[in-house]
Design a protein around this motif. Sequence first.
Motif, PDB file in Angstrom:
ATOM      1  N   TYR A 294       0.820  -1.210   0.000  1.00 28.56           N
ATOM      2  CA  TYR A 294       0.000   0.000   0.000  1.00 28.56           C
ATOM      3  C   TYR A 294       0.856   1.263   0.000  1.00 28.56           C
ATOM      4  CZ  TYR A 294      -3.938  -3.077   1.040  1.00 28.56           C
ATOM      5  OH  TYR A 294      -4.894  -4.060   0.981  1.00 28.56           O
ATOM      6  N   SER A 295       2.138   1.140   0.374  1.00 32.92           N
ATOM      7  CA  SER A 295       3.026   2.306   0.427  1.00 32.92           C
ATOM      8  C   SER A 295       4.312   2.022  -0.338  1.00 32.92           C
ATOM      9  CB  SER A 295       3.344   2.640   1.893  1.00 32.92           C
ATOM     10  OG  SER A 295       4.592   3.286   1.991  1.00 32.92           O
ATOM     11  N   LYS A 296       4.648   2.903  -1.274  1.00 35.09           N
ATOM     12  CA  LYS A 296       5.886   2.703  -2.026  1.00 35.09           C
ATOM     13  C   LYS A 296       7.106   2.817  -1.128  1.00 35.09           C
ATOM     14  CE  LYS A 296       4.272   4.055  -6.573  1.00 35.09           C
ATOM     15  NZ  LYS A 296       4.377   5.005  -7.671  1.00 35.09           N
ATOM     16  N   GLU A 297       7.055   3.747  -0.158  1.00 39.67           N
ATOM     17  CA  GLU A 297       8.197   3.921   0.743  1.00 39.67           C
ATOM     18  C   GLU A 297       8.393   2.669   1.592  1.00 39.67           C
ATOM     19  OE1 GLU A 297       5.655   6.239   0.479  1.00 39.67           O
ATOM     20  OE2 GLU A 297       6.877   7.401  -0.929  1.00 39.67           O
ATOM     21  N   ALA A 298       7.283   2.147   2.133  1.00 40.68           N
ATOM     22  CA  ALA A 298       7.376   0.943   2.976  1.00 40.68           C
ATOM     23  C   ALA A 298       7.876  -0.237   2.149  1.00 40.68           C
ATOM     24  CB  ALA A 298       6.015   0.633   3.595  1.00 40.68           C
ATOM     25  N   THR A 299       7.508  -0.274   0.878  1.00 38.68           N
ATOM     26  CA  THR A 299       7.950  -1.345  -0.021  1.00 38.68           C
ATOM     27  C   THR A 299       9.456  -1.255  -0.242  1.00 38.68           C
ATOM     28  OG1 THR A 299       5.829  -1.539  -1.134  1.00 38.68           O
ATOM     29  CG2 THR A 299       7.755  -2.221  -2.405  1.00 38.68           C
ATOM     30  N   THR A 300       9.918  -0.057  -0.598  1.00 35.72           N
ATOM     31  CA  THR A 300      11.351   0.117  -0.864  1.00 35.72           C
ATOM     32  C   THR A 300      12.181  -0.252   0.367  1.00 35.72           C
ATOM     33  OG1 THR A 300      11.028   1.800  -2.547  1.00 35.72           O
ATOM     34  CG2 THR A 300      13.141   1.841  -1.393  1.00 35.72           C
ATOM     35  N   ALA A 301      11.740   0.203   1.542  1.00 36.30           N
ATOM     36  CA  ALA A 301      12.502  -0.069   2.765  1.00 36.30           C
ATOM     37  C   ALA A 301      12.621  -1.575   2.992  1.00 36.30           C
ATOM     38  CB  ALA A 301      11.815   0.601   3.961  1.00 36.30           C
ATOM     39  N   CYS A 302      11.538  -2.302   2.741  1.00 38.66           N
ATOM     40  CA  CYS A 302      11.551  -3.746   3.002  1.00 38.66           C
ATOM     41  C   CYS A 302      12.397  -4.484   1.970  1.00 38.66           C
ATOM     42  CB  CYS A 302      10.119  -4.279   3.003  1.00 38.66           C
ATOM     43  SG  CYS A 302      10.022  -6.004   3.484  1.00 38.66           S
ATOM     44  N   VAL A 303      12.268  -4.090   0.709  1.00 37.64           N
ATOM     45  CA  VAL A 303      13.055  -4.744  -0.342  1.00 37.64           C
ATOM     46  C   VAL A 303      14.547  -4.564  -0.042  1.00 37.64           C
ATOM     47  CG1 VAL A 303      13.692  -4.609  -2.791  1.00 37.64           C
ATOM     48  CG2 VAL A 303      11.286  -4.627  -2.126  1.00 37.64           C
ATOM     49  N   GLU A 304      14.910  -3.355   0.379  1.00 38.04           N
ATOM     50  CA  GLU A 304      16.323  -3.104   0.701  1.00 38.04           C
ATOM     51  C   GLU A 304      16.777  -3.934   1.904  1.00 38.04           C
ATOM     52  OE1 GLU A 304      16.565   1.194   0.949  1.00 38.04           O
ATOM     53  OE2 GLU A 304      16.832   1.357  -1.238  1.00 38.04           O
ATOM     54  N   ALA A 305      15.897  -4.045   2.896  1.00 35.86           N
ATOM     55  CA  ALA A 305      16.258  -4.814   4.097  1.00 35.86           C
ATOM     56  C   ALA A 305      16.443  -6.302   3.761  1.00 35.86           C
ATOM     57  CB  ALA A 305      15.179  -4.636   5.173  1.00 35.86           C
ATOM     58  N   ILE A 306      15.566  -6.832   2.917  1.00 34.70           N
ATOM     59  CA  ILE A 306      15.677  -8.244   2.537  1.00 34.70           C
ATOM     60  C   ILE A 306      16.958  -8.464   1.724  1.00 34.70           C
ATOM     61  CG2 ILE A 306      14.638 -10.104   1.142  1.00 34.70           C
ATOM     62  CD1 ILE A 306      11.872  -8.913   1.867  1.00 34.70           C
ATOM     63  N   GLN A 307      17.235  -7.530   0.826  1.00 30.29           N
ATOM     64  CA  GLN A 307      18.445  -7.649   0.011  1.00 30.29           C
ATOM     65  C   GLN A 307      19.698  -7.622   0.902  1.00 30.29           C
ATOM     66  OE1 GLN A 307      18.932  -8.393  -3.045  1.00 30.29           O
ATOM     67  NE2 GLN A 307      21.079  -7.829  -3.391  1.00 30.29           N
ATOM     68  N   ASP A 326      -7.036  -4.846  -3.361  1.00 32.44           N
ATOM     69  CA  ASP A 326      -7.123  -3.382  -3.496  1.00 32.44           C
ATOM     70  C   ASP A 326      -5.760  -2.696  -3.581  1.00 32.44           C
ATOM     71  OD1 ASP A 326      -6.482  -3.980  -0.883  1.00 32.44           O
ATOM     72  OD2 ASP A 326      -7.724  -2.395  -0.014  1.00 32.44           O
ATOM     73  N   VAL A 327      -4.722  -3.452  -3.885  1.00 34.80           N
ATOM     74  CA  VAL A 327      -3.396  -2.848  -4.063  1.00 34.80           C
ATOM     75  C   VAL A 327      -3.327  -2.180  -5.442  1.00 34.80           C
ATOM     76  CG1 VAL A 327      -0.961  -3.432  -4.474  1.00 34.80           C
ATOM     77  CG2 VAL A 327      -2.154  -4.390  -2.490  1.00 34.80           C
ATOM     78  N   PRO A 328      -2.867  -0.911  -5.491  1.00 37.10           N
ATOM     79  CA  PRO A 328      -2.732  -0.260  -6.807  1.00 37.10           C
ATOM     80  C   PRO A 328      -1.698  -0.996  -7.680  1.00 37.10           C
ATOM     81  CG  PRO A 328      -2.539   1.343  -5.016  1.00 37.10           C
ATOM     82  CD  PRO A 328      -2.521  -0.015  -4.384  1.00 37.10           C
ATOM     83  N   VAL A 329      -2.033  -1.189  -8.940  1.00 35.86           N
ATOM     84  CA  VAL A 329      -1.131  -1.898  -9.860  1.00 35.86           C
ATOM     85  C   VAL A 329       0.240  -1.224  -9.890  1.00 35.86           C
ATOM     86  CG1 VAL A 329      -0.776  -2.616 -12.259  1.00 35.86           C
ATOM     87  CG2 VAL A 329      -3.066  -2.622 -11.294  1.00 35.86           C
ATOM     88  N   GLU A 330       0.199   0.102  -9.839  1.00 32.34           N
ATOM     89  CA  GLU A 330       1.437   0.878  -9.865  1.00 32.34           C
ATOM     90  C   GLU A 330       2.377   0.462  -8.724  1.00 32.34           C
ATOM     91  OE1 GLU A 330       0.374   5.036  -9.497  1.00 32.34           O
ATOM     92  OE2 GLU A 330       2.494   5.400  -8.997  1.00 32.34           O
ATOM     93  N   ASN A 331       1.801   0.167  -7.554  1.00 29.17           N
ATOM     94  CA  ASN A 331       2.632  -0.210  -6.413  1.00 29.17           C
ATOM     95  C   ASN A 331       3.210  -1.619  -6.576  1.00 29.17           C
ATOM     96  OD1 ASN A 331       1.422   2.169  -5.663  1.00 29.17           O
ATOM     97  ND2 ASN A 331       1.148   1.581  -3.521  1.00 29.17           N
TER      98      ASN A 331
END
Length: 346
Positions: A294-307, A326-331
Motif C-alpha cells: 500500500y506504500s511505495k516507501e514501505a515497499t522500498t525499505a523492506c526490499v532493501e532490508a531483505i536484500q 485493493d493494491v494499486p497496480v502501480e505499487n
Amino acid sequence: MSKIFVDACLGKETPYTPVWMMRQAGRYLPEYMAVRAEAGSFLDLCHDPKKACEVTLQPVDIVGVDAAILFSDILVIPDEMGMDLSFVKGEGPKFSDPLKTQADLDRLIGGQEAASKLTYVYDTIKLIKEQLAEDKALIGFTGAPWTLATYMIEGQGTKTYNICKKMMYSNPELLHNILAKVTEVVKLYMEKQIEAGIDVVQIFDSWAAAIEPSKYDEFSWKYMVEIADYLKSKYPDIPIIMFPKGVPAFIERGLVYGNFDVFGVDWGTPMALAKEKLGDKYVLQGNMEPCRLYSKEATTACVEAIQEIMGGKRHIFNLGHGILPDVPVENAKHFVSECQRVSGKK
Ligand code: CP3
C-alpha cells in the motif's frame, strides 16, 4: 534458453534475483476483472483454458515478474474428487457436504481417476507454454493436503479450525485417511502438471499455522515431503517450492527436512532466522509483508532490508503471502522494479 527463475530455484548463480508475487494473477488487475466478467464466474474462468491462460500471462506482461503462476485454484482438487465446490460472492469457497465420516471419505473419487478429471488444468498449461516467453518460467501448484483437508472438513474457510482440530485430537485415524487419500491425488495431479509443461512446483500450506508445532510434521509436513519425494524420484530437475505459512517455531527448532529446493518464507518469519536455519540447505523465497504494497516507501525499505540480509544469493524475491485485491497496480510494479534495482538487473 535458460530461465533465471529455474536457475535460482536450483541454487545456481543468476545475474539478478528473480521476483514474482503470490496471487499475482487476480483482482488487483483491471485486466483480470475484465476477463473474469467475460467468463461469468471465477470457477468458469478456471474451467476455460483460453481465458485462464490469458490471466496467467497478464502479470508477466503488466508487472514484469520473472515467472507466471498457473491460474487455477487449490480447491479444484476436492471438487473433482466429488465434493461440490462453489464460490459464494463475498464469502469465499463452500463445499455443500463437508466430510464427517469414513463413509463420506470412501464416497470420494481418488487416485488416477480424480487426477484425470482435471484436464482443463493440463490444457491451460499447454496453452500457456505456447505463449509464455522462453526466458520466463511457469509455476504449477497444489494445496498441501492439510490445507485442502481444512476446507473439505469445515466446508468453508474458518478462523478457529475447530471441526478439523476436533478430528485431529479425537479421531486422528480419520484425518490421516483423508490426508493420505488427498496426498495420492496430489502426487498424480502434480505429475500430470509436469507432463503438461510446468517448470516449477509450489505446494501451498496456507493454513499450516493452525497446527501446534509438535503436531505439524505428523499432520502436514510429512505429507508434503511425501509428495516432494514422489516428484523428485521421477523429475529430479523440476524444482519444488514448499510454502508453509506461519511456522517460525518449526523452523527455529530445526524441524524442517525433505528433498525439495526452495523454502517459501512467510512474512511473519524473520528472513534472518530462515537464512540462519535453512539458508545452507534450501534457496529462500520471500518475504515482504503484502500490506507494505500500500506504500511505495514501505515497499522500498523492506526490499532493501531483505536484500541486505540475503545479499543476492540463494534467494527469490516474493511477498510473504498473497497480494490483496485493493493494491494499486502501480505499487505492484514498484515492488518488482525495486527488487530488480537492488539486485542489479540492468
Ligand atoms: O495468481 C495466482 O497465485 C494464481 C492463482 C491462484 C488462485 N488461488 C486464484 C484465486 C492460486 C495460486 C490460488 C491458491 C489458493 N486458493 C490458496 C493458497 C494460496 C494462499 O493465498 O494462501 C487458497 C487458500 C485458496 C482458496 C481460495 N480461493 C480462497 C480462500 C478464495 C477466496 C478468498 C479470496 O481471496 O477471495 C479463493 C478464490 C480465488 N482464488 C480468487 C483468485 C483470483 C478470487 C476469486 C475471484 O476472482 O473473485
